[in-house]
Design a protein around this motif. Structure first.
Motif, PDB file in Angstrom:
ATOM      1  N   UNK A   1       0.509  -1.310  -0.284  1.00  0.00           N
ATOM      2  CA  UNK A   1      -0.300  -0.076   0.094  1.00  0.00           C
ATOM      3  C   UNK A   1       0.809   1.049  -0.046  1.00  0.00           C
ATOM      4  N   UNK A   2       0.489   1.772  -1.154  1.00  0.00           N
ATOM      5  CA  UNK A   2       1.778   3.377  -1.098  1.00  0.00           C
ATOM      6  C   UNK A   2       0.790   4.554  -1.126  1.00  0.00           C
ATOM      7  N   UNK A   3       1.782   4.859   0.938  1.00  0.00           N
ATOM      8  CA  UNK A   3       0.795   6.240   1.252  1.00  0.00           C
ATOM      9  C   UNK A   3       2.513   7.310   0.750  1.00  0.00           C
ATOM     10  N   UNK A   4       1.167   7.905  -0.624  1.00  0.00           N
ATOM     11  CA  UNK A   4       1.999   8.897  -1.417  1.00  0.00           C
ATOM     12  C   UNK A   4       1.818  10.683  -1.542  1.00  0.00           C
ATOM     13  N   UNK A   5       2.571  11.323  -0.927  1.00  0.00           N
ATOM     14  CA  UNK A   5       2.931  12.143  -1.029  1.00  0.00           C
ATOM     15  C   UNK A   5       3.628  13.158  -2.519  1.00  0.00           C
ATOM     16  N   UNK A   6       2.457  14.229  -2.901  1.00  0.00           N
ATOM     17  CA  UNK A   6       3.181  15.115  -3.954  1.00  0.00           C
ATOM     18  C   UNK A   6       2.991  16.232  -4.590  1.00  0.00           C
TER      19      UNK A   6
ATOM     20  N   UNK B   1      -0.435  21.639  -6.674  1.00  0.00           N
ATOM     21  CA  UNK B   1      -1.352  21.102  -5.357  1.00  0.00           C
ATOM     22  C   UNK B   1      -0.735  19.917  -4.809  1.00  0.00           C
ATOM     23  N   UNK B   2      -0.312  20.238  -3.561  1.00  0.00           N
ATOM     24  CA  UNK B   2      -0.209  19.188  -2.847  1.00  0.00           C
ATOM     25  C   UNK B   2      -1.050  18.179  -2.040  1.00  0.00           C
ATOM     26  N   UNK B   3      -0.658  16.810  -1.911  1.00  0.00           N
ATOM     27  CA  UNK B   3      -2.005  16.054  -2.709  1.00  0.00           C
ATOM     28  C   UNK B   3      -1.378  14.881  -1.514  1.00  0.00           C
ATOM     29  N   UNK B   4      -2.219  14.202  -0.120  1.00  0.00           N
ATOM     30  CA  UNK B   4      -2.139  13.118  -0.313  1.00  0.00           C
ATOM     31  C   UNK B   4      -2.834  12.077  -1.070  1.00  0.00           C
ATOM     32  N   UNK B   5      -2.382  10.615  -1.617  1.00  0.00           N
ATOM     33  CA  UNK B   5      -2.783  10.022  -2.259  1.00  0.00           C
ATOM     34  C   UNK B   5      -2.829   8.140  -1.501  1.00  0.00           C
ATOM     35  N   UNK B   6      -3.438   6.912  -1.516  1.00  0.00           N
ATOM     36  CA  UNK B   6      -3.507   6.388  -1.216  1.00  0.00           C
ATOM     37  C   UNK B   6      -3.934   4.833  -2.121  1.00  0.00           C
ATOM     38  N   UNK B   7      -2.997   4.298  -2.664  1.00  0.00           N
ATOM     39  CA  UNK B   7      -2.801   3.224  -3.959  1.00  0.00           C
ATOM     40  C   UNK B   7      -2.350   2.036  -3.226  1.00  0.00           C
ATOM     41  N   UNK B   8      -3.750   1.494  -3.840  1.00  0.00           N
ATOM     42  CA  UNK B   8      -3.714  -0.233  -3.564  1.00  0.00           C
ATOM     43  C   UNK B   8      -2.675  -1.279  -4.519  1.00  0.00           C
TER      44      UNK B   8
END
Length: 226
Positions: free
Chosen positions: A179-184, A204-211
């Motif tokens: 599970x990727x916790x991605x802050x970009x 933008x700055x954002x968090x995403x949770x990628x399975x």
């Protein structure tokens, strides 16, 4: 009963003698043969939670220390895609997505058997970009097509769980889930197809949770320990 106990003891001795295939070698080189994964959302992509099939998209180097291995891995994916933007009937985006990452981490095996469950974590850098064209999906709309160029760059941390099978000493097959916790940091540029080529920028700055439900591959173990 004695024969059964004797058979179990012999099997245990055999497994102990031949099971620690990976731990007996200093280094391992791995290739990801297939991955089913989620990619970072592009613009206002409607189907951003869909999974993507990727083949031969990753390499891995591991430094083995008994039940713990320190790993360096990289992944690369590039493909022409098409997706609905804004809403299912609003816009159609067509272009090329490029996604790559570089991570370092560790994994710890639960046992020394030929079938070894393991857990661990990776962290590192991930970049995802899309270059393409947006067209309206409404036949009565007067909106003209426009070009887009998006870039996401950021930090990722990924806990993992997996399973290794060691059929022979120098070779292991693996399957893992992460599970990727991605802050970009994301930069979006749109270019209107008009006489002035009007450009618009957004950041933008954002968090995403990628399975990433499954990733399978093969590892070759090198340099036997003395």
């Amino acid at each position: 009963m004695k024969k059964l106990l004797l058979s179990i003891i012999c099997l245990s001795i055999y497994i102990s003698a031949f099971s620690q295939s990976e731990g007996n070698y200093n280094y391992s080189i791995g290739v990801r043969g297939y991955s089913l994964m989620q990619f970072p959302k592009i613009l206002n992509q409607v189907n951003s939670q869909d999974y993507v099939n990727a083949y031969l998209n990753g390499l891995m180097i591991k430094f083995n220390d008994n039940q713990i291995s320190y790993r360096i891995n990289g992944n690369y994916f590039r493909k022409d895609i098409s997706f609905a933007n804004q809403c299912n009937n609003c816009e159609i985006a067509e272009g090329t997505v490029t996604d790559y990452s570089f991570k370092i981490g560790f994994e710890k095996s639960i046992n020394y058997a030929k079938v070894q469950p393991y857990f661990g974590a990776d962290m590192g850098f991930r970049s995802s970009s899309f270059i393409g064209e947006i067209n309206t999906n409404n036949p009565i709309s007067l909106q003209k097509p426009y070009n887009v160029d998006t870039d996401k760059n950021g930090f990722v941390i990924a806990p993992i769980i997996g399973l290794k099978i060691n059929p022979v000493k120098n070779v292991s097959f693996f399957a893992e889930t992460s599970l990727d916790f991605y802050y970009s940091y994301e930069r979006q540029e749109t270019i209107q197809q008009n006489a002035d080529n009007t450009r618009t920028f957004a950041k933008y700055n954002k968090w995403e949770f990628l399975l990433n439900p499954i990733s399978v591959g093969i590892q070759i173990h090198l340099i036997n320990r003395n």
